[in-house]
Design a protein around this motif. Structure first.
Motif: not given
Length: 380
Positions: A47-57, A68-81
């Protein structure tokens, strides 16, 4: 951080649409961590490869991995902290829907399926630094995947984390937010050390006025967000300003936004933040007129603004001439060299929530680039 004296550069806010298979795997990960880790990692890489190429295009100059690897922009910290074992908090809706039953019913279909936001019930600290390192490695892959010298990576501000994951442990909000600042400093520094531009997501500085702080007076709200900015500056005190940018917003949720705090009421505090650039919505109908605010603002030396000139909640594709007009308005006020053209907010803020058709997203991104070309022809 890129600055141009020859043309208007373009960027976006961070999150981009995820393919359905990534969304399904992210949701499965929330339910049973690690069970499909290998499949998730492979799907995210693709997915990252795809969105990178689309941004460039599309012609976007300053790009990222689309979160692409996060469920949202904040809540992932609950699993890391450490510290997040408290009861689940209900999501905070970004706009007030009281009195709008039809709209409330309509927007229910756009609700995020990710609802796990445990409260802080103990001291915060790192328990899974490896996950952060993996995230940074993914983001850094953009530099080689797009053959570019600059890419950005987002990370939530201390105040934003506190807004999402409520405090049940620390004596007061200030102690909680400064504790988060001390902990998150490690991630912020690592992102910059990896050669990436750090984008600090700070919606708490704007949208919290009509959500968690709706009962405060404007004066007291300003005191609250001033503390948030002090904590942010504490966390990034050793990072050069030109390696950072910050994003504020009034929520990416469709709705009336009639209670949004005006930019003029917070801009002086926002500009006290250390990051060298400020990203903010400037295209949606509630804030499109606020380019005029900058007539009365002394932009600090070296500071860049990244106004949104594309709306991230509408399926209308803006005309390039409208985009150019918006850019020129800002450039004529603060100086053409101090403007980078951006997008109001993320297009994939929450995995599983779709407000704008994925194909339309890329049409809008292309029109952003086209509008920047037209604006550059007028400004140089």
């Amino acid at each position: 951080m890129k600055r141009s004296t020859e043309r208007i550069l373009t960027t976006h806010t961070g999150s981009l649409p995820r393919p359905p298979e990534v969304v399904d795997l992210l949701l499965a990960e929330e339910e049973n961590r690690g069970k499909q880790a290998a499949e998730l990692e492979a799907a995210v890489a693709a997915a990252i490869d795809d969105v990178v190429q689309k941004q460039v295009a599309a012609g976007i100059d300053i790009i990222n991995d689309g979160e692409q690897g996060r469920p949202d922009y904040t809540s992932h910290v609950k699993d890391r902290l450490t510290g997040y074992d408290g009861p689940n908090s209900l999501p905070i809706i970004g706009v007030n829907l009281d009195g709008f039953p039809e709209l409330s019913e309509m927007l229910a279909q756009f609700a995020s399926p990710l609802q796990n936001r445990p409260a802080c019930s103990g001291p915060v600290g790192w328990k899974d630094w490896l996950a952060a390192e993996v995230d940074i490695t993914r983001a850094k892959s953009v530099l080689t995947g797009a053959d570019t010298e600059e890419a950005f990576m987002t990370s939530p501000s201390p105040g934003q984390i506190a807004r999402y994951l409520t405090n049940l442990h620390y004596p007061n909000e200030e102690e909680y937010i400064f504790a988060l600042a001390d902990v998150m400093r490690r991630e912020y520094t690592a992102i910059v050390d990896a050669g990436l531009i750090l984008q600090l997501d700070c919606p708490d500085l704007a949208l919290s006025r009509h959500t968690v702080f709706r009962n405060l007076s404007l004066t007291d709200f300003r005191k609250e967000i001033e503390m948030h900015v002090e904590a942010l500056n504490h966390a990034v005190r050793d990072i050069p300003a030109d390696r950072m940018r910050m994003h504020i917003c009034w929520a990416s949720t469709m709705g009336p936004h009639h209670e949004d705090v005006p930019l003029k009421d917070i801009v002086d505090i926002v500009l006290k933040g250390c990051p060298g650039a400020v990203s903010f919505p400037g295209a949606n109908p509630r804030h499109a007129h606020e380019w005029k605010v900058w007539r009365d603002v002394d932009l600090p030396d070296g500071k860049t603004i990244i106004p949104g000139v594309i709306d991230s909640t509408s399926n209308f594709v803006e005309h390039p001439e409208l985009v150019a007009d918006r850019i020129v308005n800002y450039a004529n006020v603060v100086g053409r060299e101090n403007v980078i053209a951006g997008v109001d907010c993320g297009f994939g803020t929450f995995a599983g929530r779709v407000q704008v058709d994925r194909n339309i997203v890329w049409m809008k991104m292309a029109t952003l680039a086209e509008g920047a070309v037209l604006a550059s022809e007028q400004l140089w």
